[in-house]
Design an enzyme around this catalytic site. Sequence first.
Site, PDB file in Angstrom:
ATOM      1  N   ASP A   1       0.835  -1.195   0.000  1.00  0.00           N
ATOM      2  CA  ASP A   1       0.000   0.000   0.000  1.00  0.00           C
ATOM      3  C   ASP A   1       0.878   1.257   0.000  1.00  0.00           C
ATOM      4  O   ASP A   1       1.870   1.326   0.734  1.00  0.00           O
ATOM      5  CB  ASP A   1      -0.873  -0.029   1.270  1.00  0.00           C
ATOM      6  CG  ASP A   1      -1.924   1.061   1.284  1.00  0.00           C
ATOM      7  OD1 ASP A   1      -2.784   1.051   0.399  1.00  0.00           O
ATOM      8  OD2 ASP A   1      -1.881   1.921   2.195  1.00  0.00           O
TER       9      ASP A   1
ATOM     10  N   GLU B   1      14.702 -15.371   0.024  1.00  0.00           N
ATOM     11  CA  GLU B   1      15.144 -16.458   0.899  1.00  0.00           C
ATOM     12  C   GLU B   1      14.094 -17.560   0.969  1.00  0.00           C
ATOM     13  O   GLU B   1      14.379 -18.662   1.421  1.00  0.00           O
ATOM     14  CB  GLU B   1      15.356 -15.939   2.321  1.00  0.00           C
ATOM     15  CG  GLU B   1      16.539 -15.030   2.495  1.00  0.00           C
ATOM     16  CD  GLU B   1      16.547 -14.441   3.904  1.00  0.00           C
ATOM     17  OE1 GLU B   1      15.881 -15.005   4.811  1.00  0.00           O
ATOM     18  OE2 GLU B   1      17.212 -13.417   4.089  1.00  0.00           O
TER      19      GLU B   1
HETATM   20  C1  NOJ Z   1      -4.482   2.963  -0.927  1.00  0.00           C
HETATM   21  C2  NOJ Z   1      -5.609   2.045  -0.588  1.00  0.00           C
HETATM   22  O1  NOJ Z   1      -5.935   1.303  -1.732  1.00  0.00           O
HETATM   23  C3  NOJ Z   1      -6.734   2.943  -0.105  1.00  0.00           C
HETATM   24  O2  NOJ Z   1      -7.940   2.218   0.030  1.00  0.00           O
HETATM   25  C4  NOJ Z   1      -6.318   3.586   1.186  1.00  0.00           C
HETATM   26  O3  NOJ Z   1      -7.312   4.502   1.583  1.00  0.00           O
HETATM   27  C5  NOJ Z   1      -5.000   4.334   1.022  1.00  0.00           C
HETATM   28  N1  NOJ Z   1      -4.036   3.598   0.278  1.00  0.00           N
HETATM   29  C6  NOJ Z   1      -4.410   4.632   2.370  1.00  0.00           C
HETATM   30  O4  NOJ Z   1      -3.949   3.452   2.955  1.00  0.00           O
END
Ligand code: NOJ
Length: 554
Positions: free
Chosen positions: A220, A269
């Site tokens: 993310d 690994e």
């Molecule tokens: C991207 C994620 O896909 C989204 O749903 C989220 O709100 C933001 N990152 C923050 O984590």
Amino acid sequence: MSQHSADPAPNTALATVASHRDWWRDAVIYQVYPRSFADSNGDGMGDLEGVRSRLPYLRDLGVDAVWLSPFYASPQADAGYDVADYRAVDPMFGSLLDADALIRDAHELGLRIIVDLVPNHSSDQHEWFKRAVAEGPGSPLRDRYHFRPGKGENGELPPNDWESIFGGPAWTRVPDGEWYLHLFAPEQPDFNWNHPAVGDEFRSILRFWLDMGVDGFRIDVAHGLVKADGLPDLGARDQLKLLGNDVMPFFDQDGVHEIYREWRRILDEYSGDRIFVAEAWTPTIERTANYVRPDELHQAFNFQYLSTHWDAAELRAVIDRTLDAMRPVGAPATWVLSNHDVTRHATRFAHDTALGTQIRDAGDRELGLKRARAATLLMLALPGSAYVYQGEELGLPDVVDLPDEVRQDPAYFRGAGQDGFRDGCRVPIPWTRTGASYGFGSGGSWLPQPENWGELSVEAQQGAPGSTLELYRTALAARRAHPDLGAGEAVEWLKAPEGVLAFRRGDFVCVANTTGEAVTIPAYGRVLVASAEVTVAEAEAKLPSDTTVWWTTA
Ligand code: NOJ
């Protein structure tokens, strides 16, 4: 040497698919949004046991892997992207035992499991952050986040001018007067990746889930971990408009790549050909390619593709540019049309507005679905890996008319942000024609489902000729049966009328008509799959408006 290299076997029972090395280069990966997929205990919220019970459906659909959005312990300020404990499953989704059972069952069915890793920020209920706030200024734990005194005479102004992606300032003041940085909601404080404890912690979290047997991680905000030294002002208002156009002091900083090189060494690994996929919103696809250099991550989402209109010239340009950008680094291209952050493509294509425009009406639904089906067939014909978001195989539209009082997206409450109205693509999916929450569970559903949802259910569509579900199944089966589909790193463009894309890949030809008119094209061979009925008369074929067809020339 780590203990993992000596005993690299925790990837349970993947024997059926393990022989396919580099499986991810042409994999079709299905995104499950756990809240909204299947609810096993009738509380209105999807859960891991629900996902496990539906794995045979995913195997039959013909996907290779499942990516699960976060299911970790979280106060759910941003639907789980605010993690309080990275090694625990939130009770609303189940337990670690459920996660273990899900991974094992998936492997037995030949499906791989990719989990979401959220390293840019934690929840404000994470132990570190709670203690950092409680201990006050000078607490060493504050250094693991970005705490700063404010500007102005009494520190009443934020430390810099950065704006949150969800709208408003990217800083919140704690009662003792210091401010902390949060690029997203105030409940999501950003980690300070210059602090060694942060890196140590995430390396340990990676190992925790690798030891559980997961096949990879979706990272993310992969572009956000490192901030420019000194957190300099941006000097601009309306910063959301700049996102995606330029390198920002908080996004796409070169320092992030060192983190991924380290992570790659850890992953390597482990046995089992596991992968990382980056959620990296960068100004250009060329900069996205930096994330997938040979010693970094394996894949990165292609948001440039997701942002493209249903328009032949635009599509061709982005396809060429993507393939050209990925070739030098040896990474597969990826393709995606929908996810949990954007208006579903069946609704986007019912309008001609750009991505990011707040769509508040259904538009021309028939047209949207026709284009969505054609766009999917085009996507699945391209070399590389493709992502499918739960429910798109049912042709689900976005739910554009959710009453404001049921909305939960923090971006909505802050009045701006990623597509503004993300709840509309997160409505629980329908499994059955009738019944409580259309088979999502035995109770209700955390977001209300529209009245006609039953007609779009799996039950209504399976076995029904011409249904969107059957189109996906047929296309995915053809993709498996024809190695030219998905493989390679180039397409050979063929001459085609304006508004039409045609390309060859080995024994296979794909033609997509993005115009509102039927066109006559050569009959390239035998029709393998088509998103609407194609009439073939000897050497010619009539391709209806907004339709894609796959031919085999073998
Ligand atoms: C991207 C994620 O896909 C989204 O749903 C989220 O709100 C933001 N990152 C923050 O984590």
